[in-house]
Design an enzyme around this catalytic site. Sequence first.
Site, PDB file in Angstrom:
ATOM      1  N   LYS A 258       0.841  -1.208   0.000  1.00 27.02           N
ATOM      2  CA  LYS A 258       0.000   0.000   0.000  1.00 27.02           C
ATOM      3  C   LYS A 258       0.872   1.254   0.000  1.00 27.02           C
ATOM      4  O   LYS A 258       2.013   1.218   0.467  1.00 27.02           O
ATOM      5  CB  LYS A 258      -0.868   0.024   1.267  1.00 27.02           C
ATOM      6  N   ARG A 332     -10.298 -11.563   1.860  1.00 29.12           N
ATOM      7  CA  ARG A 332     -11.144 -12.623   1.286  1.00 29.12           C
ATOM      8  C   ARG A 332     -10.443 -13.963   1.304  1.00 29.12           C
ATOM      9  O   ARG A 332     -11.077 -15.012   1.388  1.00 29.12           O
ATOM     10  CB  ARG A 332     -11.596 -12.202  -0.126  1.00 29.12           C
TER      11      ARG A 332
END
Length: 481
Positions: A258, A332
Site C-alpha cells: 500500500k 477474502r
Amino acid sequence: MEIEFVAADAALPARTVLARVIFEGEPADGALAQAIAASRFTGGKGQVLDILAPSGIGADRLVLVGGGKRQAFDALGAEHAAASAYSAVKASGLEALRIELPDGPDLAARAALGVRLAAYRFDKYRTKEPADKKPSIVKTQVGTSDPEGALAAFPPLAALADAVSFTRDLVSEPANTLYPVEFARRVKALERLGLEVEILGEPEMTALGMGSLLGVGQGSVRESQMVVIRWNGGAKDAQPIAFVGKGVCFDSGGISIKPADGMEDMKWDMGGAGAVAGLMHVLAGRKAKVNVVGILGLVENMPDGAAQRPGDVVTSMSGQTIEVINTDAEGRLVLADALWYCQDRFKPRFMVDLATLTGAVIISLGNDYAGCFSNNDELAGKLLAASGVEGEPLWRMPLPEAYTKQIDSMIADVKNTGGRPGGSITAALFLQKFVNGLPWAHLDIAGVAWKKPSSVPTIPDGATGYGVRLLNRMVQENYEG
Ligand code: BES
Ligand code: MN
Ligand code: ZN
C-alpha cells in the site's frame, strides 16, 4: 464510570452537573427561558447549552440537551442525549452527572448505556496527559420514577458496554502489540466468562489444508492463528448459529504494498474479528440462551522474502484453487478458509461474516453505513432490523451472479480480484464460493469500524466497535427461545 438510578426528585449530590433534556417547540420556564433566549439553542437533536452556576436549581452547572421532537424521542434518543450531555461536561472539573429524562420504559437504562459508551477512552499509552485535560466525571445518576425497574433492566446493557469496550480496545491497539498470538491470548482470557476458546496454530491449519489463509500470513514473522469461540447457552444439541471475522492485525498490502499515506490505519483491519469477539463477550456476559460459534481468522499481511507473490496459486481448504492477483486483497483469502472451516465443522443454521474488506464499500456507502451482502432475504432482513434499533446503519447491496465472471481466473478456479467496477460486490461474490450454499450474510465494515471524526455521540473518535450491538440485538430478537 459508576452508574446509579435514583428517584427523579432525589437530592443532588455536591459538585454535580445537572443535565436536562429539552424538546423542540416546548417553552422552558423562567430563568432557563432567559438563558435559552440568549443563545441559539432550540432543543434540536444534538444541541447542547452549558449554563454555569444557574440560580435556583441546586446544581453547580446545568446542561440543556436537545431531544428533538418529544413524540419521536425513543431509547436511541435517550442514549444520544445522555452521551451528548456527558461529552459536554466530562472535563468540567465536576465529579458527578445527573441526567433528567422524560419517563418511559427502558429510557433510563438506555441513557446509562449512552454514557458508558461515550465515556470510553483508549488512553493506556498517554503518559503525560495534564490532569486538567482528563475526564473528571466519575459518577452518573439517571433520575427516573422507577429506579428499581431501571436497575433491573441495566445488566444486559452493562454487559453490552463492556463488550463494545473490549472490541474498541482490540481495534485501537497498534499492531506491534496486537498480533495474532496476542489477539488469541486476549480472547482465550474470556473463558472466565464461560466461553470455550480453542486456538489453532499454523501446524493445525496446515493439516486442515488452509492454504488460502496461510498464504496471507507467510510473509510475517508473526504466526497466524484461527480462534474458535463457543457459547453454549442453548439446548444441548441445538444447531448453532455462527459468526466469522476478518482479523488482519496489520495489512501492509504485502508484496502489492500500500502507499505510505494512511497505512497506519491498517492496524484496524482486524475490526471484523474484533466485533465477533465482542459479540461472544456480550452473549456470555448476559448469559444468552442460544448456541453460538465465533470464528476469527488472524493473520498479519507483510512483504518479505517468504511472502506470497502476485500470480501465486493457493489451494483453499474447500479444495478450490485461487490465483492471487493482488496480495492486498487478502481479507477474502483469510475468510475463504475461515468460512469453509466453519460450515464444515459446525453445520450452523447460518453464517454471518464481518470484515473491513474493501475500500470500494467506502466509495459506495461512505463512513456511516456498512454494506450487507446476503444469499438469504430472511437473514438480511433480520440484520437490517437490528441495525435500525441499535443505531448501527446497514444497507443491503446486490450479489449479481453475472459479476462472478469478473473473478474468473485463466489458470485456477477463481482469482482474488475483480477489477474496480463493483469492487465490494466481487469481493462478496468471492466469499460466496466458500459458504457451500448455507444461508450467509457478509457485512463489509471497512467504512465504519473506525471514525475520525465521529458523528455519533455514543462513539468517541477512533474505534467504533461497530457490529457488536447489531449482532447482539439480532441474536437476542430471533434466536433465544
Ligand atoms: N483492508 C483493506 C480494505 C480497506 C481499505 C479497509 C481502506 C479500510 C480502509 C483490504 O484488504 C484491501 O486492501 N482491499 C483492496 C482490494 C483490492 C486490492 C482489490 C482495496 O479495497 O483496495
Ligand atoms: Mn488489503
Ligand atoms: Zn485488508
